[in-house]
Design a protein around this motif. Sequence first.
Motif: not given
Length: 149
Positions: A56-66, A97-113
């Motif tokens: 994702s351009s929103f995070a440095d990396k994305v991992e699958v976690h359990e 199970l979930h996706l972990m967005l690591v190094g996010i560029k901004n805080a996630v707010k309700a309604g963000d895409a």
Amino acid sequence: MKSICISLLLLCSLQAQAGVTVVEPWVRTTAPGQKVAAGYVRIVSDKDVALVSANSSFADKVEVHEMQMDDGIMRMRPLKQLELKANTPVELKPGGLHLMLVGIKNAVKAGDAIPLTLVFEDKKAARESVDVVFNGRAVAHQGMEHHAH
């Protein structure tokens, strides 16, 4: 008539390519300054595949976690890939199970895409990328599964 046949063949090939379906993608809202976010989604494929990467351009990396219970303690660990059996939905959800967005560029707010690309690989090593927009969503009571990051 020839153009109709060609159009039908193209339509069929597009449906064959679209073997992975992604439903209800969302990311939990985060506090200002928080550097990780958790993403959730339901995925189903019409054939056996594995989710082998995400980005994702929103995070440095994305991992699958359990999440796993280990000696009475809930622990999180990354997976190299997530196997999906044909026509068997897999749900990435809080506490599992979930996706972990690591190094996010901004805080996630309700309604963000939040754009993510999920990359799947079949048994023949053919890859399919699926672009998905995850929506920021507040949760009434935040779980403890991500406070250790």
